[in-house]
Motif scaffolding. Structure first.
Motif, PDB file in Angstrom:
ATOM      1  N   ARG A   1       0.804  -1.215  -0.001  1.00  0.00           N
ATOM      2  CA  ARG A   1      -0.092   0.114  -0.005  1.00  0.00           C
ATOM      3  C   ARG A   1       0.752   1.159  -0.076  1.00  0.00           C
ATOM      4  O   ARG A   1       0.732   2.082   0.782  1.00  0.00           O
ATOM      5  N   GLU A   2       1.953   1.251  -0.991  1.00  0.00           N
ATOM      6  CA  GLU A   2       2.963   2.364  -1.145  1.00  0.00           C
ATOM      7  C   GLU A   2       3.677   2.670   0.032  1.00  0.00           C
ATOM      8  O   GLU A   2       4.264   3.725   0.204  1.00  0.00           O
ATOM      9  N   ILE A   3       3.674   1.480   1.084  1.00  0.00           N
ATOM     10  CA  ILE A   3       4.562   2.243   2.341  1.00  0.00           C
ATOM     11  C   ILE A   3       5.726   1.036   2.441  1.00  0.00           C
ATOM     12  O   ILE A   3       5.237  -0.131   2.510  1.00  0.00           O
ATOM     13  N   LEU A   4       6.700   1.208   2.660  1.00  0.00           N
ATOM     14  CA  LEU A   4       7.953   0.398   3.024  1.00  0.00           C
ATOM     15  C   LEU A   4       7.731  -0.370   4.370  1.00  0.00           C
ATOM     16  O   LEU A   4       7.171   0.458   5.430  1.00  0.00           O
TER      17      LEU A   4
ATOM     18  N   GLN B   1      12.152   6.095  -1.727  1.00  0.00           N
ATOM     19  CA  GLN B   1      11.048   6.653  -2.463  1.00  0.00           C
ATOM     20  C   GLN B   1      11.009   5.689  -3.857  1.00  0.00           C
ATOM     21  O   GLN B   1       9.855   5.385  -4.425  1.00  0.00           O
ATOM     22  N   GLN B   2      12.228   5.021  -4.452  1.00  0.00           N
ATOM     23  CA  GLN B   2      12.197   4.586  -5.763  1.00  0.00           C
ATOM     24  C   GLN B   2      11.974   3.024  -5.483  1.00  0.00           C
ATOM     25  O   GLN B   2      11.557   2.553  -6.599  1.00  0.00           O
ATOM     26  N   ILE B   3      12.586   2.412  -4.497  1.00  0.00           N
ATOM     27  CA  ILE B   3      12.580   0.993  -4.381  1.00  0.00           C
ATOM     28  C   ILE B   3      11.385   0.329  -4.469  1.00  0.00           C
ATOM     29  O   ILE B   3      10.178   0.735  -3.972  1.00  0.00           O
ATOM     30  N   TYR B   4      10.979  -0.877  -5.232  1.00  0.00           N
ATOM     31  CA  TYR B   4       9.955  -1.736  -5.091  1.00  0.00           C
ATOM     32  C   TYR B   4       8.886  -0.824  -5.834  1.00  0.00           C
ATOM     33  O   TYR B   4       7.410  -1.163  -5.552  1.00  0.00           O
ATOM     34  N   ARG B   5       8.836  -0.156  -6.795  1.00  0.00           N
ATOM     35  CA  ARG B   5       7.625   0.443  -7.429  1.00  0.00           C
ATOM     36  C   ARG B   5       7.621  -0.155  -9.031  1.00  0.00           C
ATOM     37  O   ARG B   5       8.379  -0.641  -9.509  1.00  0.00           O
TER      38      ARG B   5
ATOM     39  N   VAL C   1      16.292   2.636   3.751  1.00  0.00           N
ATOM     40  CA  VAL C   1      15.393   3.752   4.529  1.00  0.00           C
ATOM     41  C   VAL C   1      16.059   4.892   4.981  1.00  0.00           C
ATOM     42  O   VAL C   1      15.367   5.906   5.187  1.00  0.00           O
ATOM     43  N   SER C   2      17.327   4.749   4.952  1.00  0.00           N
ATOM     44  CA  SER C   2      18.296   6.070   5.346  1.00  0.00           C
ATOM     45  C   SER C   2      18.301   7.169   4.003  1.00  0.00           C
ATOM     46  O   SER C   2      18.790   7.960   4.226  1.00  0.00           O
ATOM     47  N   ASP C   3      18.386   6.633   3.000  1.00  0.00           N
ATOM     48  CA  ASP C   3      18.343   7.247   1.912  1.00  0.00           C
ATOM     49  C   ASP C   3      17.130   7.592   1.231  1.00  0.00           C
ATOM     50  O   ASP C   3      16.436   6.795   0.600  1.00  0.00           O
TER      51      ASP C   3
END
Length: 141
Positions: A54-57, A137-141, A130-132
């Protein structure tokens, strides 16, 4: 079901059901033309999932989940011991996983000038992502 790539088992993929906490693992050939929304791997003897839901890591340990944010995830290194800690934003119990470093077991053949420690350490990988802000924002899209 969430399609995942294995972090530590080459050629293995999985379908993760966040309701049951079960990862159905299979060879990569069974997952052709499928997009992946995360990784799974073993830390401290536990199957851990890092994915976008749902758009959240999020980080999953079985059916329990924690938001994977820069302010909630920490990673510590002390000699050969590593600790991945994911705090809860809802003030419930944090996820704390202690595990041994893989550094000692890596052979020189696997380490190259273009590899980094996070290529071998799933906990460090989660923390680095998560620190970057841009990477998160770009990963797993």
């Amino acid at each position: 079901m969430i399609n995942l790539e294995s972090f530590d088992q080459y050629g293995t993929m999985g379908r993760f059901n966040p309701v049951t906490g079960v990862i159905h693992k299979a060879p990569r050939a069974k997952f052709e033309d499928v997009s992946f929304l995360g990784h799974f791997g073993t830390l401290g003897g536990r199957d851990i999932v890092f994915c976008r839901l749902r758009e959240i890591l999020q980080v999953f340990d079985g059916t329990s989940s924690w938001l994977a944010l820069a302010r909630t995830v920490s990673w510590l290194s002390d000699g050969d011991r590593r600790v991945l800690k994911v705090e809860s934003v809802e003030a419930s119990t944090p996820l704390v996983i202690e595990y041994d470093s893989l550094d000692a077991s890596l052979e020189g053949d696997y380490v190259t000038s273009f590899s980094s420690q996070e290529d071998w350490d799933f906990g460090l990988f989660i923390f680095a992502v998560v620190s970057d802000t841009n990477r998160a924002q770009q990963i797993y899209r």
